[in-house]
Design a protein around this motif. Structure first.
Motif, mmCIF file in Angstrom:
data_model
loop_
_atom_site.group_PDB
_atom_site.id
_atom_site.type_symbol
_atom_site.label_atom_id
_atom_site.label_comp_id
_atom_site.label_asym_id
_atom_site.label_seq_id
_atom_site.Cartn_x
_atom_site.Cartn_y
_atom_site.Cartn_z
ATOM 1 N N PHE A 149 4.871 10.486 -34.059
ATOM 2 C CA PHE A 149 5.132 10.266 -32.631
ATOM 3 C C PHE A 149 5.551 11.573 -31.993
ATOM 4 C CE2 PHE A 149 6.890 5.976 -34.131
ATOM 5 C CZ PHE A 149 5.781 5.256 -33.706
ATOM 6 N N LEU A 150 5.332 11.689 -30.677
ATOM 7 C CA LEU A 150 5.956 12.806 -29.966
ATOM 8 C C LEU A 150 7.361 12.349 -29.562
ATOM 9 C CD1 LEU A 150 5.412 15.713 -28.804
ATOM 10 C CD2 LEU A 150 5.289 14.560 -26.614
ATOM 11 N N HIS A 151 8.357 13.109 -30.002
ATOM 12 C CA HIS A 151 9.752 12.752 -29.762
ATOM 13 C C HIS A 151 10.184 13.245 -28.391
ATOM 14 C CE1 HIS A 151 14.209 13.370 -31.112
ATOM 15 N NE2 HIS A 151 14.045 12.210 -30.507
ATOM 16 N N LEU A 152 10.559 12.326 -27.508
ATOM 17 C CA LEU A 152 11.045 12.739 -26.192
ATOM 18 C C LEU A 152 12.493 12.294 -26.022
ATOM 19 C CD1 LEU A 152 7.980 12.083 -23.830
ATOM 20 C CD2 LEU A 152 8.739 14.221 -24.855
ATOM 21 N N SER A 153 13.399 13.241 -26.256
ATOM 22 C CA SER A 153 14.826 12.981 -26.085
ATOM 23 C C SER A 153 15.281 13.692 -24.815
ATOM 24 C CB SER A 153 15.594 13.522 -27.301
ATOM 25 O OG SER A 153 16.914 13.867 -26.934
ATOM 26 N N THR A 154 15.672 12.923 -23.812
ATOM 27 C CA THR A 154 16.088 13.567 -22.554
ATOM 28 C C THR A 154 17.355 14.400 -22.765
ATOM 29 O OG1 THR A 154 16.911 11.355 -21.993
ATOM 30 C CG2 THR A 154 14.985 12.141 -20.791
ATOM 31 N N GLY A 155 18.228 13.955 -23.695
ATOM 32 C CA GLY A 155 19.423 14.758 -23.992
ATOM 33 C C GLY A 155 19.031 16.134 -24.531
ATOM 34 N N ASP A 156 18.080 16.151 -25.477
ATOM 35 C CA ASP A 156 17.622 17.441 -26.048
ATOM 36 C C ASP A 156 16.966 18.310 -24.979
ATOM 37 O OD1 ASP A 156 18.469 16.701 -28.542
ATOM 38 O OD2 ASP A 156 16.474 16.315 -29.376
ATOM 39 N N ILE A 157 16.143 17.682 -24.134
ATOM 40 C CA ILE A 157 15.448 18.467 -23.100
ATOM 41 C C ILE A 157 16.488 19.079 -22.144
ATOM 42 C CG2 ILE A 157 13.738 18.427 -21.231
ATOM 43 C CD1 ILE A 157 12.492 15.908 -22.629
ATOM 44 N N LEU A 158 17.489 18.272 -21.780
ATOM 45 C CA LEU A 158 18.524 18.778 -20.866
ATOM 46 C C LEU A 158 19.332 19.907 -21.509
ATOM 47 C CD1 LEU A 158 19.714 15.354 -19.401
ATOM 48 C CD2 LEU A 158 18.793 17.252 -18.051
ATOM 49 N N ARG A 159 19.675 19.746 -22.799
ATOM 50 C CA ARG A 159 20.445 20.815 -23.470
ATOM 51 C C ARG A 159 19.618 22.091 -23.568
ATOM 52 N NH1 ARG A 159 22.707 16.290 -25.850
ATOM 53 N NH2 ARG A 159 20.999 16.021 -27.302
ATOM 54 N N ASN A 160 18.308 21.932 -23.706
ATOM 55 C CA ASN A 160 17.424 23.094 -23.743
ATOM 56 C C ASN A 160 17.407 23.798 -22.372
ATOM 57 O OD1 ASN A 160 15.568 24.660 -25.177
ATOM 58 N ND2 ASN A 160 13.862 23.638 -24.127
ATOM 59 N N GLY A 183 19.039 23.011 -15.521
ATOM 60 C CA GLY A 183 20.134 23.052 -16.498
ATOM 61 C C GLY A 183 21.470 23.284 -15.824
ATOM 62 N N ILE A 184 21.465 24.176 -14.851
ATOM 63 C CA ILE A 184 22.714 24.491 -14.139
ATOM 64 C C ILE A 184 23.207 23.240 -13.398
ATOM 65 C CG2 ILE A 184 23.662 25.861 -12.220
ATOM 66 C CD1 ILE A 184 21.655 28.124 -13.242
ATOM 67 N N GLU A 185 22.258 22.497 -12.808
ATOM 68 C CA GLU A 185 22.628 21.283 -12.074
ATOM 69 C C GLU A 185 23.178 20.207 -13.021
ATOM 70 O OE1 GLU A 185 19.482 19.924 -9.489
ATOM 71 O OE2 GLU A 185 20.588 18.082 -9.021
ATOM 72 N N ALA A 186 22.558 20.096 -14.209
ATOM 73 C CA ALA A 186 22.928 19.005 -15.122
ATOM 74 C C ALA A 186 24.202 19.293 -15.914
ATOM 75 C CB ALA A 186 21.770 18.743 -16.099
ATOM 76 N N LYS A 187 24.517 20.569 -16.088
ATOM 77 C CA LYS A 187 25.558 20.947 -17.054
ATOM 78 C C LYS A 187 26.911 20.259 -16.805
ATOM 79 C CE LYS A 187 27.583 24.981 -19.223
ATOM 80 N NZ LYS A 187 27.583 26.425 -19.356
ATOM 81 N N SER A 188 27.399 20.321 -15.566
ATOM 82 C CA SER A 188 28.742 19.791 -15.318
ATOM 83 C C SER A 188 28.747 18.266 -15.405
ATOM 84 C CB SER A 188 29.257 20.267 -13.958
ATOM 85 O OG SER A 188 28.352 19.868 -12.962
ATOM 86 N N LYS A 217 28.882 11.806 -17.738
ATOM 87 C CA LYS A 217 28.212 10.914 -16.774
ATOM 88 C C LYS A 217 26.694 11.058 -16.888
ATOM 89 C CE LYS A 217 32.020 10.573 -13.699
ATOM 90 N NZ LYS A 217 32.743 11.265 -12.657
ATOM 91 N N LEU A 218 25.993 10.128 -16.291
ATOM 92 C CA LEU A 218 24.530 10.193 -16.334
ATOM 93 C C LEU A 218 24.003 11.156 -15.279
ATOM 94 C CD1 LEU A 218 23.385 6.468 -16.827
ATOM 95 C CD2 LEU A 218 23.726 8.248 -18.547
ATOM 96 N N VAL A 219 23.035 11.948 -15.673
ATOM 97 C CA VAL A 219 22.319 12.843 -14.765
ATOM 98 C C VAL A 219 21.448 11.962 -13.856
ATOM 99 C CG1 VAL A 219 20.545 14.658 -14.777
ATOM 100 C CG2 VAL A 219 22.369 14.689 -16.486
ATOM 101 N N SER A 220 21.110 12.456 -12.660
ATOM 102 C CA SER A 220 20.408 11.591 -11.700
ATOM 103 C C SER A 220 19.032 11.162 -12.215
ATOM 104 C CB SER A 220 20.263 12.299 -10.351
ATOM 105 O OG SER A 220 19.199 13.201 -10.420
ATOM 106 N N ASP A 221 18.656 9.954 -11.795
ATOM 107 C CA ASP A 221 17.367 9.401 -12.211
ATOM 108 C C ASP A 221 16.218 10.349 -11.874
ATOM 109 O OD1 ASP A 221 18.450 7.094 -13.268
ATOM 110 O OD2 ASP A 221 18.222 5.943 -11.418
ATOM 111 N N ASN A 222 16.232 10.912 -10.672
ATOM 112 C CA ASN A 222 15.127 11.796 -10.244
ATOM 113 C C ASN A 222 14.888 12.925 -11.233
ATOM 114 O OD1 ASN A 222 14.681 10.402 -7.998
ATOM 115 N ND2 ASN A 222 15.803 11.786 -6.611
ATOM 116 N N ILE A 223 15.972 13.520 -11.699
ATOM 117 C CA ILE A 223 15.838 14.663 -12.616
ATOM 118 C C ILE A 223 15.179 14.218 -13.920
ATOM 119 C CG2 ILE A 223 17.139 16.235 -14.114
ATOM 120 C CD1 ILE A 223 19.006 16.820 -11.890
ATOM 121 N N VAL A 224 15.721 13.171 -14.545
ATOM 122 C CA VAL A 224 15.188 12.802 -15.864
ATOM 123 C C VAL A 224 13.791 12.185 -15.773
ATOM 124 C CG1 VAL A 224 17.315 12.654 -17.221
ATOM 125 C CG2 VAL A 224 16.619 10.712 -15.887
ATOM 126 N N ILE A 225 13.537 11.431 -14.717
ATOM 127 C CA ILE A 225 12.197 10.849 -14.564
ATOM 128 C C ILE A 225 11.167 11.978 -14.399
ATOM 129 C CG2 ILE A 225 10.724 9.465 -13.020
ATOM 130 C CD1 ILE A 225 13.311 7.726 -12.509
#
Ligand code: AMP
Length: 194
Positions: free
Chosen positions: A27-38, A47-52, A58-66
């Motif tokens: 499978f292609l592994h899609l982990s939003t946590g890993d992508i965000l940490r990258n 990344g700068i927006e998501a970091k804090s 807390k959850l990062v906004s839907d728009n960003i992860v979608i």
């Protein structure tokens, strides 16, 4: 394509089981946590927006992860299937994912929910924090916030997929190999039907 959501609270073992599954099923592994940490590691605007937000648990906004998932799916339409890990975490994300996959003439085939009791989750996250270096794993208040986000928002995603009969539950406590065997049984059973 055969698409899987590995679902469960923070610390339920999604990452550990994902590693085994991607090897076995390609499978292609899609982990939003890993992508965000990258993104954070590369100091990108996203990344700068998501970091804090991530540092607070807390959850990062839907728009960003979608948006991130759309890009990854569109770039990898030739894969055997996607293994979504840590996504979707809200109903909004789930609906967007369903629409995205429908556009590609595919769907989510199974949502595997790893069940782990709350005290065990918190214990595991604190343990992981000692080695992972993840800032959101070391502080009990932040861990509690992440588990709360799971209860308030993410757990509803399992109910959403239940209406389509896509959810199976796996006991997420016990030996890693036994948990993996249960997950594989569910996938094999479903693949033999499709
Ligand atoms: P994880 O590695 O899946 O535990 O995710 C770590 C953190 O990244 C979470 O606590 C959220 O702040 C953020 N995150 C990861 N995936 C998502 C998602 N699907 N929606 C919103 N925030 C997310």
């Amino acid at each position: 394509m055969f698409n899987v959501i590995l679902f469960g609270a923070p610390g339920s073992g999604k990452g550990t089981q994902s590693e085994k599954l991607i090897q076995a099923y390609q499978f292609l592994h899609l982990s939003t946590g890993d992508i965000l940490r990258n993104e954070i590691a590369n100091n990108t605007p996203l990344g700068i927006e998501a970091k804090s937000i991530m540092a607070e648990g807390k959850l990062v906004s839907d728009n960003i992860v979608i948006g991130m998932i759309k890009n990854k799916v569109n770039d990898n339409l030739n894969v055997n299937g996607f293994l979504f890990d840590g996504f979707p975490r809200t109903i909004e994300q789930a609906k967007s994912l369903d629409n995205l996959l429908a556009e590609k003439n595919t769907t989510i085939h199974i949502v595997i929910c790893l069940d782990v009791a709350e005290p065990e989750l918190k214990k595991r996250l604190l343990e992981r924090g000692k080695v992972s270096g993840r800032p959101d794993d070391v502080n009990e208040t932040i861990i509690a916030q992440r588990v709360e986000e799971y209860h308030n928002r993410t757990s509803l995603v399992a109910n959403y997929y239940k209406q389509f009969n896509k959810v199976v539950h796996v006991q997420g406590e016990g030996k890693i190999e036994d948990i993996y065997a249960s997950i594989k049984q569910h996938i094999t059973r479903l693949q033999s039907l499709s």
